[in-house]
Design a protein around this motif. Structure first.
Motif, PDB file in Angstrom:
ATOM      1  N   ASP A  54     -12.282 -16.252  -6.720  1.00 56.66           N
ATOM      2  CA  ASP A  54     -11.179 -16.746  -5.704  1.00 56.66           C
ATOM      3  C   ASP A  54      -9.808 -16.662  -6.212  1.00 56.66           C
ATOM      4  O   ASP A  54      -8.471 -16.358  -5.520  1.00 56.66           O
ATOM      5  CB  ASP A  54     -11.196 -18.264  -5.438  1.00 56.66           C
ATOM      6  N   ARG A  55      -9.411 -16.368  -7.388  1.00 62.26           N
ATOM      7  CA  ARG A  55      -8.090 -16.200  -8.270  1.00 62.26           C
ATOM      8  C   ARG A  55      -7.841 -14.614  -7.700  1.00 62.26           C
ATOM      9  O   ARG A  55      -6.547 -14.215  -8.006  1.00 62.26           O
ATOM     10  CB  ARG A  55      -7.983 -16.701  -9.570  1.00 62.26           C
ATOM     11  N   GLU A  56      -8.825 -14.013  -7.574  1.00 60.57           N
ATOM     12  CA  GLU A  56      -8.387 -12.557  -7.222  1.00 60.57           C
ATOM     13  C   GLU A  56      -7.564 -12.344  -6.069  1.00 60.57           C
ATOM     14  O   GLU A  56      -7.005 -11.532  -5.759  1.00 60.57           O
ATOM     15  CB  GLU A  56      -9.809 -11.859  -7.156  1.00 60.57           C
ATOM     16  N   TYR A  57      -7.758 -13.403  -5.100  1.00 59.31           N
ATOM     17  CA  TYR A  57      -6.672 -13.160  -3.915  1.00 59.31           C
ATOM     18  C   TYR A  57      -5.112 -13.311  -4.331  1.00 59.31           C
ATOM     19  O   TYR A  57      -4.439 -12.741  -3.935  1.00 59.31           O
ATOM     20  CB  TYR A  57      -7.050 -14.458  -3.174  1.00 59.31           C
ATOM     21  N   ALA A  58      -5.124 -14.283  -5.363  1.00 58.73           N
ATOM     22  CA  ALA A  58      -3.736 -14.371  -5.760  1.00 58.73           C
ATOM     23  C   ALA A  58      -3.346 -12.969  -6.724  1.00 58.73           C
ATOM     24  O   ALA A  58      -2.029 -12.296  -6.952  1.00 58.73           O
ATOM     25  CB  ALA A  58      -3.514 -15.813  -6.509  1.00 58.73           C
ATOM     26  N   LEU A  59      -4.299 -12.591  -7.453  1.00 61.77           N
ATOM     27  CA  LEU A  59      -3.922 -11.570  -8.504  1.00 61.77           C
ATOM     28  C   LEU A  59      -3.475 -10.260  -7.634  1.00 61.77           C
ATOM     29  O   LEU A  59      -2.940  -9.596  -8.122  1.00 61.77           O
ATOM     30  CB  LEU A  59      -4.909 -11.613  -9.559  1.00 61.77           C
ATOM     31  N   ASN A  60      -4.542 -10.065  -6.627  1.00 64.72           N
ATOM     32  CA  ASN A  60      -4.191  -8.920  -5.943  1.00 64.72           C
ATOM     33  C   ASN A  60      -3.004  -8.771  -5.063  1.00 64.72           C
ATOM     34  O   ASN A  60      -2.335  -7.817  -5.008  1.00 64.72           O
ATOM     35  CB  ASN A  60      -5.561  -8.844  -4.723  1.00 64.72           C
ATOM     36  N   LEU A  61      -2.492  -9.886  -4.798  1.00 65.51           N
ATOM     37  CA  LEU A  61      -1.016 -10.022  -4.191  1.00 65.51           C
ATOM     38  C   LEU A  61       0.110  -9.621  -5.125  1.00 65.51           C
ATOM     39  O   LEU A  61       0.976  -8.886  -4.926  1.00 65.51           O
ATOM     40  CB  LEU A  61      -0.906 -11.280  -3.272  1.00 65.51           C
ATOM     41  N   ILE A  62      -0.224 -10.312  -6.477  1.00 68.17           N
ATOM     42  CA  ILE A  62       0.810  -9.985  -7.327  1.00 68.17           C
ATOM     43  C   ILE A  62       0.700  -8.468  -7.805  1.00 68.17           C
ATOM     44  O   ILE A  62       2.031  -7.956  -7.856  1.00 68.17           O
ATOM     45  CB  ILE A  62       0.464 -11.029  -8.471  1.00 68.17           C
ATOM     46  N   GLU A  63      -0.393  -8.032  -8.151  1.00 68.65           N
ATOM     47  CA  GLU A  63      -0.351  -6.515  -8.352  1.00 68.65           C
ATOM     48  C   GLU A  63       0.279  -5.667  -7.198  1.00 68.65           C
ATOM     49  O   GLU A  63       0.734  -4.410  -7.752  1.00 68.65           O
ATOM     50  CB  GLU A  63      -1.896  -6.211  -8.730  1.00 68.65           C
ATOM     51  N   ALA A  64      -0.110  -5.875  -6.073  1.00 66.95           N
ATOM     52  CA  ALA A  64       0.420  -5.026  -4.835  1.00 66.95           C
ATOM     53  C   ALA A  64       1.803  -5.184  -5.021  1.00 66.95           C
ATOM     54  O   ALA A  64       2.550  -4.137  -4.779  1.00 66.95           O
ATOM     55  CB  ALA A  64      -0.135  -5.597  -3.599  1.00 66.95           C
ATOM     56  N   VAL A  65       2.482  -6.265  -5.324  1.00 69.22           N
ATOM     57  CA  VAL A  65       4.111  -6.300  -5.471  1.00 69.22           C
ATOM     58  C   VAL A  65       4.597  -5.619  -6.728  1.00 69.22           C
ATOM     59  O   VAL A  65       5.492  -4.644  -7.009  1.00 69.22           O
ATOM     60  CB  VAL A  65       4.697  -7.615  -5.135  1.00 69.22           C
ATOM     61  N   THR A  66       4.117  -6.120  -7.711  1.00 67.91           N
ATOM     62  CA  THR A  66       4.569  -5.865  -9.176  1.00 67.91           C
ATOM     63  C   THR A  66       4.031  -4.491  -9.861  1.00 67.91           C
ATOM     64  O   THR A  66       4.343  -3.985 -10.712  1.00 67.91           O
ATOM     65  CB  THR A  66       4.327  -6.963 -10.171  1.00 67.91           C
TER      66      THR A  66
END
Length: 400
Positions: free
Chosen positions: A166-178
């Motif tokens: 489930d934490r992949e949901y947040a990490l994917n969003l962070i990676e997409a921006v940064t």
């Protein structure tokens, strides 16, 4: 004649002639079921998985009960407070997001804001919203891992798989921006490096709904499990006054009934928490279960905050006007913030150069583990692991 008892006699029955002096040490022995065995020293670590890093915990036991505990830190000390003296302000961002490697983006924000205060620079509104969203996404990723791992400490492996998933949901969003999942190096003095990519807002809305569903799963699978409750309720109780005296902060202190959150009660450190509608969660019990429950509610609250910011996200630039070569004027400043693991602060002393003259880092985990010698006294060995896990510290945050 003495006969070897291992050899049979001609009649088939062994004859044994044993010297009675062989048993002289039993002559005055008395049967006593309560043997005084003395204390035992047990080392947890320095590689025990429940310590969340390279920590050695030396405990003195009386049977199964802890009578003294001494945390030994410093195995992975990296000397960041000295390293930053030889780097420019933009270069320091690369270092500080590695202090607490689970909450990397959140580590950058207070340092950048401290430099902005010395320079008299304010980031544009859109950049402040992006910073706040990514900080809360970092909090969500950190807490989802905790919600899964805490179940693992009591023998339930399924929640750990859920947490990593489930934490992949947040990490994917962070990676997409940064462009980075763990160490973004995305903040800049005056704003942020890039704007949000196309389609990110819609993806973020969908992911936050999944995060809210994940929190429901953890509440049913872990918090509502009777075995988990038996292993965590009334275990590792931190009294509110004692926790504050030791410097415990963040979710650990709110789990003891202290209604204090720097996002609401402190300087918003350049973020937009004062523009959002959100709640500070507390629990009166102060035990390991309370610390789990509070982080579960805070994960939900962070997802709701992100959804609010997506709806109110302003347009405009993402960077203020700053010099090409950044020199921070002479002065000193202290900025503390509500990081996922608790209160984190930076004290910067500048002499007007391209890098700071001195930096002091106040990390959350260092203060949170300071209560361990008191907290573990009287606990049973199996409960030591759950107490350590419920405090949720990162050794990089201690050995900074």
């Amino acid at each position: 004649m003495k006969v070897d008892p291992r050899l049979p006699t001609p009649g088939g029955i062994p004859e044994v002639d044993i010297d009675p002096m062989l048993y002289r040490h039993l002559a005055g022995a008395a049967v006593n079921v309560e043997l005084d065995t003395g204390d035992m020293i047990l080392n947890l670590g320095p590689q025990h998985p429940a310590t969340h890093g390279t920590l050695r915990l030396v405990v003195r036991l009386d049977g199964e009960r802890v009578i003294a505990a001494d945390p030994i830190i410093g195995y992975m000390h990296r000397g960041y407070e000295k390293l930053v003296e030889y780097r420019t302000y933009p270069q320091i961002t690369t270092l500080i997001n590695r202090i607490d490697w689970l909450s990397s983006f959140a580590n950058e924000v207070p340092f950048i804001f401290a430099a902005e205060q010395l320079m008299g620079i304010e980031a544009p509104p859109r950049a402040r919203y992006i910073r706040t969203m990514l900080t809360e996404l970092s909090r969500i990723a950190t807490f989802l891992l905790f919600l899964g791992e805490m179940g693992l400490q009591v023998g339930a492996i399924t929640p750990a798989f859920y947490g990593f998933r489930d934490r992949e949901y947040a990490l994917n969003l962070i990676e997409a921006v940064t462009g980075g999942r763990f160490h973004p190096n995305f903040n800049r003095i005056g704003g942020v490096k890039d704007d949000l990519p196309w389609g990110w807002i819609n993806d973020c809305r969908q992911s936050m709904k999944k995060v809210l569903d994940s929190c429901d799963d953890f509440e049913n699978l872990v918090a509502g499990n009777p075995i988990f409750e038996q292993r965590t309720r009334s275990i590792g109780i931190v009294p509110r006054e004692l926790g504050a005296a030791y410097g415990v902060s963040g979710s650990n202190l709110r789990s003891s009934g202290v209604d204090w959150d720097l996002r609401r009660d402190g300087d918003p450190y350049g973020l937009v928490y004062d523009e959002l509608d959100w709640k500070v969660w507390t629990h009166p019990d102060g035990d390991s279960f309370a610390r789990y429950w509070v982080r579960l509610q805070e994960t939900r609250e962070s997802a709701r905050m992100v959804l609010q910011m997506l709806d109110a996200l302003p347009s405009g630039p993402i960077m203020a006007k700053v010099p090409r070569i950044i020199k921070v004027p002479e002065g000193e400043v202290w900025v503390n913030c509500e990081n996922p693991l608790g209160e984190m602060g930076y004290y910067i002393f500048s002499k007007g150069a391209t890098g700071p003259f001195r930096v002091k880092i106040r990390s959350a985990s260092f203060s949170n583990v300071s209560i361990l010698p008191w907290l573990l006294r009287g606990a049973y060995v199996p409960d030591v692991i759950t107490i350590l896990a419920s405090l949720y510290f990162i050794l990089g945050d201690i050995d900074r």
